[in-house]
Design an enzyme around this catalytic site. Structure first.
Site, PDB file in Angstrom:
ATOM      1  N   GLY A   1      43.826 -33.565  10.929  1.00 32.94           N
ATOM      2  CA  GLY A   1      44.420 -34.137   9.726  1.00 32.94           C
ATOM      3  C   GLY A   1      45.873 -34.536   9.944  1.00 32.94           C
ATOM      4  N   ARG A   2      46.477 -33.950  10.943  1.00 29.34           N
ATOM      5  CA  ARG A   2      47.860 -34.350  11.238  1.00 29.34           C
ATOM      6  C   ARG A   2      48.098 -34.381  12.740  1.00 29.34           C
ATOM      7  NH1 ARG A   2      51.671 -29.150  10.358  1.00 29.34           N
ATOM      8  NH2 ARG A   2      50.081 -27.581  10.686  1.00 29.34           N
TER       9      ARG A   2
ATOM     10  N   ASP B   1      49.789 -34.798   4.198  1.00 28.69           N
ATOM     11  CA  ASP B   1      50.569 -35.995   4.532  1.00 28.69           C
ATOM     12  C   ASP B   1      50.482 -36.364   6.010  1.00 28.69           C
ATOM     13  OD1 ASP B   1      51.998 -33.941   5.632  1.00 28.69           O
ATOM     14  OD2 ASP B   1      53.844 -34.298   4.493  1.00 28.69           O
ATOM     15  N   GLY B   2      49.788 -35.531   6.795  1.00 29.95           N
ATOM     16  CA  GLY B   2      49.660 -35.839   8.217  1.00 29.95           C
ATOM     17  C   GLY B   2      50.926 -35.583   9.018  1.00 29.95           C
TER      18      GLY B   2
ATOM     19  N   ASP C   1      38.132 -22.988  13.548  1.00 28.57           N
ATOM     20  CA  ASP C   1      38.692 -24.276  13.977  1.00 28.57           C
ATOM     21  C   ASP C   1      39.961 -24.082  14.798  1.00 28.57           C
ATOM     22  OD1 ASP C   1      39.427 -23.434  11.232  1.00 28.57           O
ATOM     23  OD2 ASP C   1      40.920 -25.010  11.418  1.00 28.57           O
TER      24      ASP C   1
HETATM   25  P1  AMP Z   1      45.624 -25.406  10.452  1.00 24.30           P
HETATM   26  O1  AMP Z   1      45.633 -24.307   9.460  1.00 24.30           O
HETATM   27  O2  AMP Z   1      46.978 -25.883  10.859  1.00 24.30           O
HETATM   28  O3  AMP Z   1      44.740 -25.126  11.604  1.00 24.30           O
HETATM   29  O4  AMP Z   1      44.982 -26.678   9.702  1.00 24.30           O
HETATM   30  C1  AMP Z   1      43.735 -26.645   9.083  1.00 24.30           C
HETATM   31  C2  AMP Z   1      43.304 -28.044   8.729  1.00 24.30           C
HETATM   32  O5  AMP Z   1      44.227 -28.648   7.819  1.00 24.30           O
HETATM   33  C3  AMP Z   1      43.198 -28.997   9.894  1.00 24.30           C
HETATM   34  O6  AMP Z   1      42.123 -29.860   9.665  1.00 24.30           O
HETATM   35  C4  AMP Z   1      44.503 -29.721   9.860  1.00 24.30           C
HETATM   36  O7  AMP Z   1      44.455 -30.964  10.494  1.00 24.30           O
HETATM   37  C5  AMP Z   1      44.729 -29.867   8.362  1.00 24.30           C
HETATM   38  N1  AMP Z   1      46.154 -30.009   8.038  1.00 24.30           N
HETATM   39  C6  AMP Z   1      47.106 -29.070   8.110  1.00 24.30           C
HETATM   40  N2  AMP Z   1      48.303 -29.561   7.718  1.00 24.30           N
HETATM   41  C7  AMP Z   1      48.101 -30.855   7.382  1.00 24.30           C
HETATM   42  C8  AMP Z   1      48.936 -31.915   6.896  1.00 24.30           C
HETATM   43  N3  AMP Z   1      50.237 -31.728   6.663  1.00 24.30           N
HETATM   44  N4  AMP Z   1      48.358 -33.112   6.669  1.00 24.30           N
HETATM   45  C9  AMP Z   1      47.058 -33.306   6.879  1.00 24.30           C
HETATM   46  N5  AMP Z   1      46.225 -32.361   7.329  1.00 24.30           N
HETATM   47  C10 AMP Z   1      46.722 -31.147   7.584  1.00 24.30           C
HETATM   48 MG    MG Z   2      44.102 -25.833  13.228  1.00 27.10          MG
END
Ligand code: AMP
Ligand code: MG
Length: 501
Positions: A89-90, A122-123, A249
């Protein structure tokens, strides 16, 4: 361009595996740091690099020749609940680059703008988490822990909205693989067994080529992932490292530490320590990490089951047999690692070895219990222990001073010294090997916090560079650097960490 030669076998897996998408340009990219040693492994020449070009490439503003960026699709169990659609997502995958001995490493930007999988995000990434991941992942590498690496960090010149407005950043990560347990779950949950198989073949080709000829290669793959994961988590435990968000994940099938969000190294020891602000039930507490490891691997097994055998019952049986070995694999790695931390070898005759292993496990567990009771600093305990002689001496004092209850620790030292008398190595040899596994420096939370405050609030990166330079040699005492060795003062303690999404 900087001479990266991309190939991209992931792209060949086909449309269902990703979304082709480009990074969203940023207004004013500036390079904070570039990892020249890692870049050289990737074939980037050491000389003649232009910082503007580097900032362009590693912010996503410039697409390197031959690079076909994409966002990967994956699912995942987050805090135990299944989410069928996560994905990058980012982050944006840039492709693979060949390194020595025929292996490839994967490059990925994180914080490079929205993708099809961004959901409401916001990616982007804030500068703080970018610096945090850079420091922590490179420190882990130097500490000898399998991990994703950091190749570059840049500022974007744009703000991102989190609890407040923060400056934005982009980090470039390098990994043996960005395939997660959740990547397999993504296809398995859709009943798309063909894609599960394609992905498994891809992982074998990329990360476990020695399994290509195995009789039941998918079972062999599962077993290899289990072995690596047990070893990885044992290493975390030996360093007092708490990952903080061990969702499926965030578990790499290559056995590397991935996704440095709310992770932390403990200061004073507590068995069930949690730092992450979102881990309210302690699911990912320090002492629960080995259990979560096998829980996550069970989710991987479920996704791979149809590949293990045609007969479902038989497939389950095969998977269970391997999962049952996890506890022993982990216990052996744990014991080997903590023995090394305490200067104990295991050179007993086979019949005596089992008894010795039991006794050593009890001795080492009781050290951890005494550390917890005495609120002793995890790292200094092992670092100071490494300096003790087999006879009591002056240096006992600095170790004992770490414990609120010094008598209990004195009694433990007596047991430890009795055990040492069965060893053949000299004090000097033992101290030398203990100091090669017990670091002087780890990235302490309060130091990371200070780095982030200086960078985010004052655009001052000197603390970042100082800490990064120090952590290049975590096992060597560096004079004048004691403040990095010491636990936080009362007012400096960081009680919570945040994932920064
Ligand atoms: P994480 O907890 O960082 O492993 O993220 C979990 C999911 O949320 C993953 O699919 C990430 O790509 C998405 N994600 C986290 N932060 C963002 C962000 N700011 N914008 C878009 N997707 C996000
Ligand atoms: Mg992750």
């Amino acid at each position: 361009m900087i001479n990266l030669v991309f190939k991209n076998r992931y792209l060949a897996l086909g449309e269902g595996f990703y979304d082709k998408c480009k990074p969203t340009p940023v207004t004013q990219p500036e390079l904070i740091i570039f990892n020249h040693a890692l870049a050289q492994q990737l074939g980037v020449p050491a000389e003649g690099l232009d910082e503007t070009v580097l900032a362009g490439i590693f912010s996503g503003n410039l697409i390197h020749e031959g690079c076909e960026p994409l966002a990967m699709a994956y699912a995942g169990h987050q805090f135990g609940g299944f989410n069928p659609q996560l994905g990058d997502g980012r982050a944006i995958y840039l492709g693979e680059v060949e390194v020595a001995d025929g292996h490839s490493l994967d490059l990925q930007l994180k914080g490079s703008g929205p993708t099809r999988y961004s959901r409401n995000g916001d990616g982007r990434a804030a500068l703080g988490p970018v610096l945090r991941e850079y420091l922590l992942s490179e420190a882990m590498h130097k500490l000898g822990v399998p991990t994703t690496r950091a190749l570059a960090a840049v500022t974007t010149g744009e703000d991102v909205a989190r609890e407040k407005l923060s400056p934005g950043g982009v980090i470039t990560r390098v990994a043996s693989s960005f395939i997660r347990v959740g990547s397999f779950e993504y296809f398995a949950r859709q009943g798309d067994q063909l894609s599960v198989k394609k992905l498994a073949d891809y992982v074998i080709e990329r990360n476990y080529p020695e399994l290509t000829a195995a009789g039941n290669r998918y079972l062999a793959l599962f077993e290899a992932v289990v072995i690596r994961q047990a070893g990885l988590i044992a290493k975390w435990m030996q360093l007092g490292f708490i990952h903080g968000v061990m969702n499926t994940d965030n578990m790499s099938v290559a056995g590397e530490t991935i996704d440095y969000g709310p992770c932390a190294f403990m200061d004073f020891f507590q068995h069930d320590m949690v730092y992450s602000s979102i881990d309210r039930q302690g699911r990912y507490a320090y002492n629960n990490q080995p259990n979560i490891g096998v829980w996550n691997l069970s989710r991987l097994a479920e996704a791979l089951l149809p590949l293990f055998a045609d007969e479902p019952d038989q497939a389950v049986k095969l998977a269970e047999d391997i999962l049952q070995r996890y506890a022993d694999l982990y216990a052996n790695e744990w014991l080997a690692g903590f023995r090394a931390k305490c200067g104990l070898s295991a050179r007993a005759m086979p019949e005596a070895a089992i008894k010795l292993a039991e006794d050593d496990t009890a001795l080492l567990q009781s050290l951890l219990d005494i550390m917890a009771q005495g609120r002793a600093d995890f790292h200094l305990t092992f670092y100071y222990l490494s300096q003790l002689d087999s006879e009591p001496g002056d240096r006992d004092v600095q170790l004992l001073a770490l414990f609120s209850d010094a008598d209990t620790m004195s009694a433990w030292l007596l047991r430890w010294r009795q055990r040492l008398s069965a060893e053949t190595q000299s004090d000097h040899e033992r101290q030398f090997s203990m100091l090669s596994v017990n670091p002087v420096y780890i990235p302490r939370n309060h130091q990371i916090e200070a780095v982030i405050r200086a960078a985010e609030d004052h655009n001052d990166f000197s603390a970042f560079h100082a800490l990064h330079a120090l952590l290049q040699n975590p096992f060597s005492y560096q004079s004048g650097m004691d403040k990095y060795m010491l636990p936080p003062a009362a007012g400096e303690v960081v009680h919570q960490t945040f994932c920064g999404t």
